[in-house]
Design a protein around this motif. Structure first.
Motif, short mmCIF file in Angstrom:
data_model
loop_
_atom_site.label_atom_id
_atom_site.label_comp_id
_atom_site.label_asym_id
_atom_site.label_seq_id
_atom_site.Cartn_x
_atom_site.Cartn_y
_atom_site.Cartn_z
N ILE A 253 0.84 -1.20 0.00
CA ILE A 253 0.00 0.00 0.00
C ILE A 253 0.87 1.25 0.00
O ILE A 253 0.62 2.21 -0.73
N ASN A 254 1.92 1.22 0.81
CA ASN A 254 2.83 2.37 0.89
C ASN A 254 3.56 2.61 -0.42
O ASN A 254 3.97 3.73 -0.72
N SER A 255 3.72 1.55 -1.22
CA SER A 255 4.39 1.68 -2.51
C SER A 255 3.45 2.20 -3.59
O SER A 255 3.88 2.87 -4.53
N LEU A 256 2.17 1.87 -3.47
CA LEU A 256 1.20 2.19 -4.52
C LEU A 256 0.46 3.50 -4.26
O LEU A 256 0.01 4.15 -5.20
N VAL A 257 0.32 3.86 -3.00
CA VAL A 257 -0.47 5.04 -2.63
C VAL A 257 0.42 6.00 -1.84
O VAL A 257 1.23 5.57 -1.02
N ALA A 258 0.25 7.27 -2.11
CA ALA A 258 1.02 8.28 -1.39
C ALA A 258 0.42 8.48 0.01
O ALA A 258 -0.46 9.31 0.21
N ILE A 259 0.89 7.68 0.95
CA ILE A 259 0.41 7.81 2.33
C ILE A 259 1.01 9.07 2.94
O ILE A 259 2.22 9.30 2.83
N PRO A 260 0.21 9.90 3.58
CA PRO A 260 0.74 11.14 4.18
C PRO A 260 1.87 10.84 5.16
O PRO A 260 1.83 9.84 5.89
N LYS A 261 2.87 11.71 5.16
CA LYS A 261 4.03 11.50 6.02
C LYS A 261 3.67 11.40 7.50
O LYS A 261 4.25 10.58 8.22
N PRO A 262 2.73 12.23 8.01
CA PRO A 262 2.37 12.07 9.42
C PRO A 262 1.86 10.67 9.76
O PRO A 262 2.10 10.16 10.86
N VAL A 263 1.18 10.04 8.79
CA VAL A 263 0.66 8.69 9.03
C VAL A 263 1.81 7.68 9.08
O VAL A 263 1.87 6.83 9.97
N THR A 264 2.73 7.77 8.12
CA THR A 264 3.86 6.84 8.12
C THR A 264 4.76 7.07 9.33
O THR A 264 5.28 6.11 9.92
N ASP A 265 4.95 8.33 9.71
CA ASP A 265 5.75 8.62 10.90
C ASP A 265 5.08 8.06 12.15
O ASP A 265 5.74 7.51 13.04
N GLY A 266 3.75 8.22 12.21
CA GLY A 266 3.02 7.68 13.36
C GLY A 266 3.10 6.16 13.42
O GLY A 266 3.25 5.58 14.50
N ALA A 267 3.01 5.52 12.25
CA ALA A 267 3.12 4.06 12.20
C ALA A 267 4.51 3.61 12.64
O ALA A 267 4.66 2.60 13.35
N ALA A 268 5.54 4.35 12.21
CA ALA A 268 6.91 4.00 12.59
C ALA A 268 7.11 4.14 14.10
O ALA A 268 7.74 3.29 14.74
#
Length: 345
Positions: free
Chosen positions: A278-293
């Motif tokens: 999903i992260n490769s196919l869709v531009a996930i907002p940076k705050p979301v990816t940072d929160g997931a990390a």
């Protein structure tokens, strides 16, 4: 404790079919408090977070003798771990593999496989169990403590006991901390370029944060290369777990009962792959990816603390010096092969 192919690692030998929220309360609370203490100490005294979590967990291992903590500790060491692995997928994109390039990627895969194979092959030389060597080699080749936890969820405590697993966690964490300090200095002494140093550091240091920090301590360009290389290693966690699961399932000399176990792909591996896709196919907002990390780091810390709390210190102290041999072999092999790969770039 009970365990199956996917590492139940439970303090409760015969857990009830269902637990109430109150059953989990004591174990979850002590794990959370210990993890918060580890995070605070690591932040204020510049100590690796994983190492601090392990030490505090071991210091509080006496709490696992209280049956009221069992359900919560099992929950933290299993479910928190698996959700954390799923969320690690948010750090991975296909673009990272493309940015690395075909030659560095091929070298990286070859190094990872070689580290695991050589470490397992050396087990007989040091009279060590091959599953313990697989744990050390896989953790060193992929991403340190996180990979060790994931691998142990496949290997299970019937093949590698809890004390040996905790010892492996401590060993690879210390090795990674030393590597972060030494490898940038060695790279400078060897006269490596920024790209070569970044590859060496990213391909050989276990922990993600320490690999990135080690790269940037050499130079900013080296740090960028180390980041890409290290995250590529993390991306290879799921394929490596699949191969390990297949090997365990097909093994004729299985320590859990010499039975051929049909391969079942764990849900957390599928989740990891799905999030990465999903992260490769869709531009996930940076705050979301940072929160997931951040959530992944927190959950993995909880799993590490709970695992250490479940360890039996007297069994840990009974482990001889040979128990560290697979970790040493894996670390030295990883460094030498990564250096060789860097010189080819």
């Amino acid at each position: 404790m009970a365990a199956d192919l996917y590492g139940e690692m439970q303090l409760e030998a015969h857990p009830p079919a269902r637990h109430s929220a109150r059953d989990y309360l004591h174990g979850v609370l002590v794990t959370a408090i210990a993890a918060l203490a580890a995070a605070w100490l690591a932040d204020h005294y510049a100590v690796p977070l994983v190492l601090m979590g392990l030490l505090i967990g071991l210091a509080l291992s006496f709490l696992s003798q209280d049956k009221r903590t069992h359900a919560g500790l099992d929950l933290m060491s299993q479910t928190a771990l698996r959700i954390g692995i799923v969320l690690v997928g948010a750090r991975i994109t296909a673009a990272q593999l493309v940015d690395l390039g075909p030659l560095p990627f091929a070298l990286l895969v070859a190094i990872m496989i070689a580290v695991i194979v050589i470490t397992v092959a050396s087990a007989r030389l040091f009279r060590q169990d091959r599953h313990a060597a697989l744990l050390a080699g896989g953790a060193t080749a992929i991403c340190g403590a996180s990979a060790a936890l994931a691998l142990y969820s496949l290997i299970g405590d019937k093949r590698v006991d809890q004390a040996r697993f905790t010892l492996t966690l401590v060993g690879i964490t210390v090795a990674s901390a030393l590597a972060m300090t030494l490898y940038p200095v060695l790279a400078a002494q060897l006269g490596l370029t920024d790209a070569q140093a970044g590859f060496l550091i990213g391909a050989s240091i276990h922990d993600v944060a320490q690999a990135i920090g080690g790269g940037f301590s050499f130079s900013a360009p080296a740090g960028e290369v180390a980041t890409i290389v290290k995250l590529t290693r993390v991306a290879l966690l799921a394929p490596m777990l699949m191969l390990v699961g297949l090997w365990l399932a097909r093994s004729k000399d299985d320590a859990a009962g010499k039975a051929r176990i049909p391969l079942r792909l764990p849900w957390f591996i599928l989740g990891f792959l799905a999030i990465a896709a999903i992260n490769s196919l869709v531009a996930i907002p940076k705050p979301v990816t940072d929160g997931a990390a951040t959530a992944a780091q927190a959950l993995l810390l909880l799993a590490i603390v709970a695992t250490a709390m479940k360890a039996r210190l007297h069994l840990l102290l009974d482990q001889g010096w040979r128990s560290f041999a697979p970790i040493i072999v894996a670390t030295v092999t990883s460094f030498l092969l990564s250096l060789g790969g860097a010189l080819l770039l």
